[in-house]
Design an enzyme around this catalytic site. Structure first.
Site, PDB file in Angstrom:
ATOM      1  N   GLU A 114       0.850  -1.193   0.000  1.00  0.00           N
ATOM      2  CA  GLU A 114       0.000   0.000   0.000  1.00  0.00           C
ATOM      3  C   GLU A 114       0.883   1.239   0.000  1.00  0.00           C
ATOM      4  OE1 GLU A 114      -2.889  -0.193   3.146  1.00  0.00           O
ATOM      5  OE2 GLU A 114      -3.860  -1.946   2.289  1.00  0.00           O
ATOM      6  N   HIS A 235      -8.619  10.459   4.411  1.00  0.00           N
ATOM      7  CA  HIS A 235      -8.264   9.443   3.412  1.00  0.00           C
ATOM      8  C   HIS A 235      -8.495  10.037   2.027  1.00  0.00           C
ATOM      9  CE1 HIS A 235      -8.052   5.679   1.223  1.00  0.00           C
ATOM     10  NE2 HIS A 235      -7.649   5.076   2.330  1.00  0.00           N
ATOM     11  N   ARG A 279      -0.263   9.434   2.477  1.00  0.00           N
ATOM     12  CA  ARG A 279      -1.701   9.686   2.391  1.00  0.00           C
ATOM     13  C   ARG A 279      -2.054  11.180   2.406  1.00  0.00           C
ATOM     14  NH1 ARG A 279      -4.912   5.716   6.280  1.00  0.00           N
ATOM     15  NH2 ARG A 279      -4.569   4.170   4.663  1.00  0.00           N
ATOM     16  N   HIS A 334     -10.816  10.221   8.243  1.00  0.00           N
ATOM     17  CA  HIS A 334     -10.528   8.787   8.330  1.00  0.00           C
ATOM     18  C   HIS A 334     -10.011   8.369   9.700  1.00  0.00           C
ATOM     19  CE1 HIS A 334      -9.598   4.847   6.775  1.00  0.00           C
ATOM     20  NE2 HIS A 334      -8.298   4.972   7.014  1.00  0.00           N
TER      21      HIS A 334
HETATM   22  C1  SIN Z   1      -7.371   1.544   3.367  1.00  0.00           C
HETATM   23  O1  SIN Z   1      -7.690   0.389   3.127  1.00  0.00           O
HETATM   24  O2  SIN Z   1      -7.036   2.363   2.511  1.00  0.00           O
HETATM   25  C2  SIN Z   1      -7.402   2.009   4.777  1.00  0.00           C
HETATM   26  C3  SIN Z   1      -6.402   1.273   5.553  1.00  0.00           C
HETATM   27  C4  SIN Z   1      -5.881   2.139   6.636  1.00  0.00           C
HETATM   28  O3  SIN Z   1      -6.434   3.185   6.929  1.00  0.00           O
HETATM   29  O4  SIN Z   1      -4.854   1.789   7.200  1.00  0.00           O
END
Ligand code: SIN
Length: 509
Positions: A114, A235, A279, A334
């Site tokens: 990620e 987010h 992010r 978020h």
């Molecule tokens: C996501 O799946 O983008 C959120 C995961 C997170 O906030 O760590």
């Protein structure tokens, strides 16, 4: 005292952090009462967690580096060491061996990558990882002889005795299950706050309804330290609608691209890691491009979206979104990176009070949380705090609890809802993704007035709605004040009056 309950450890909240604390305390032989506002697992943010849970694999140092980098200089290396040091054992012991979570992967685990992770290290179950953890966790605790679970039970206030927290007042009686408007005292050797986030303070959030910052507010009102409250994470990719759903970072991890209304891919202009930048950088870029061109879409054509993310494809279908033309996305609230200040075992600044999970500020996230570290932090701190809390002492004798008055007529229907709308408007407009000193001053003025009004009603009434509103007003004010007092942009706290130039492409993010 007639109706008091006593327990060794009282856990308030039932996400992964609360469950972790309950499990560890119960394993130590303590009696545990888990009291939660949730009526079903989906009322806890854990159940909504999509991406997964980061692990260290065989390289804890690289996870530590990524967490510290995402935290933008504000994370606490000692806390990060605690997290990465315990990660592998906690995941293996609790999630794999105890709960049997069916992580994806045929021969060994299928590790995902990620944003802002330098390696593929995220364990997941589809993109519905939290759901596959929380159900088994709750069932396991339900069957545990040392644990009692009390659902649909909100804590109204903490009980303190000369600076020591001795329990909480609940709005449901643990013995009879009856609602108790003026609160039933539960006395505990230790109290663990695991009440989750603050999504309900904003109009759009990825949290479930009822995320009103209760633990942070109750701790602050009892005199506990709250720090880093200005670091509210937005987010970057939630469905662009008044009722959003999260489009996991994992989708970008698999190759999805962000395009503005002109169809142009813009992230390479903002950061060398493009869609996989931290992010906060992606969130501000999405907001800027959406403002400039009218819309941002997540182009999922580079991947086999429906096969890789069946749950998300279903969410799109349910909402009439044709994902083949790209999913309209916008940033949305978020995660609160700050919260009740705790040490590496979850102790707050008040004796016998612990905090874990999103309501706690462990120092792991600094100014910005790295993807898929919240479940891990909740688990690790939950286990550490639960074990410590159990060792700190057993159930005390009941003493005199504070008196809550419920002598005035109920407020009209819709009273709290109307005030919540005012609160969310001010948080969105003045305490959002981009902030200025003047806006933050304005927000503090409005929130102070709102809190004053709510306090005057709450002096003689104790409905859950009113207390949630009080909690939200307290936390909103803490966030606005912390943001106003911090003139320097870092991570998700962005002062546009400090460095407007940072917003422009190629400005050296
Ligand atoms: C996501 O799946 O983008 C959120 C995961 C997170 O906030 O760590």
């Amino acid at each position: 005292m007639t109706d008091a309950t006593t327990t060794d450890v009282l856990v308030l909240g039932s996400g992964i952090a609360g469950c972790g604390a309950a499990l560890a305390a119960a394993r130590e032989g303590a009696s545990v009462l888990v009291a939660t506002k949730a009526q079903q697992p989906a009322d806890a943010s854990t159940d909504w967690a999509q991406g997964g849970i980061a692990t260290t694999r065989d390289d804890p140092e690289s996870l530590k580096r990524d967490i510290l980098a995402a935290g933008d200089g504000e994370a606490d290396p000692e806390a990060v060491d605690a997290l990465v040091g315990d990660a592998a054992a906690a995941v293996e012991d609790v999630l794999v061996d105890t709960l049997g979570v069916p992580f994806d992967g045929e021969e060994g685990f299928d590790y995902a990558r990620e944003a802002a992770h330098s390696a593929a290290r995220i364990l997941h179950v589809d993109a519905a990882t939290g759901h596959h953890i929380l159900g088994p966790f709750l069932r396991h605790l339900d069957a545990h002889e040392n644990v009692d679970m009390l659902e649909d039970a909100a804590a109204l206030d903490l009980i303190t005795d000369e600076g020591t927290v001795t329990g909480a007042l609940l709005d449901r009686n643990p013995r009879t299950g009856d609602r108790a408007e003026t609160g039933v005292p539960v006395f505990a050797g230790s109290t663990v706050l695991a009440t989750g986030g603050i999504g309900d303070l904003y109009r759009r959030s990825t949290n479930p309804r009822g995320s009103t910052g209760d633990g942070v507010a109750m701790a602050a009102l009892a005199g506990a330290d709250v720090t880093d409250a200005e670091y509210v994470q937005f987010h970057p990719t939630a469905y662009d609608d008044a009722d959003p759903f999260l489009v996991s970072e994992a989708v970008r991890g698999e190759g999805a691209l962000l395009r503005n209304a002109d169809g142009e891919r813009f992230m390479p202009d903002y950061h060398e890691d493009a869609e996989l930048a931290p992010r906060d950088v992606v969130a501000r870029a999405v907001a800027a491009e959406r403002d400039a061109t009218g819309e941002v879409r997540l182009d999922v054509s580079p991947l086999a979206f429906a096969e890789e993310f069946p749950g998300l494809a279903e969410s799109c279908a349910d909402r009439g979104v044709d994902w083949e033309t790209g999913i309209p996305v916008a940033p949305c609230e978020h995660f609160l990176c700050g919260g009740v200040a705790v040490d590496t075992v979850g102790r707050t600044s008040l004796d016998r009070l612990f905090a874990v999970g999103e309501c706690a500020r462990t120092g792991v996230h600094g100014a910005n949380r790295l993807a898929s570290t919240s479940l891990l932090e909740g688990l690790v701190w939950g286990l550490r705090a639960g074990e410590t809390a159990a060792g700190d002492g057993r159930a005390p004798a009941p003493s005199e609890p504070p008196e809550l008055r419920d002598r005035d007529p109920d407020l009209p229907d819709g009273f709290a809802a109307e005030k919540f709308r005012r609160l969310r408007r001010v948080m969105d407009e003045h305490v959002g993704l981009r902030r200025t000193g003047a806006d933050l001053q304005r927000a503090q003025g409005v929130l102070r007035r709102l809190k004053g009004e709510v306090d005057s009603y709450a002096r003689t009434r104790t409905s859950r709605d009113l207390y949630q509103l009080r909690n939200a007003a307290v936390v909103g004010l803490l966030i606005a004040r912390a943001a106003g007092e911090n003139p320097e942009s870092a991570g998700c706290h962005h002062r546009s009056d400090e460095a407007a130039a940072e917003e422009a492409p190629d400005a050296g993010h």
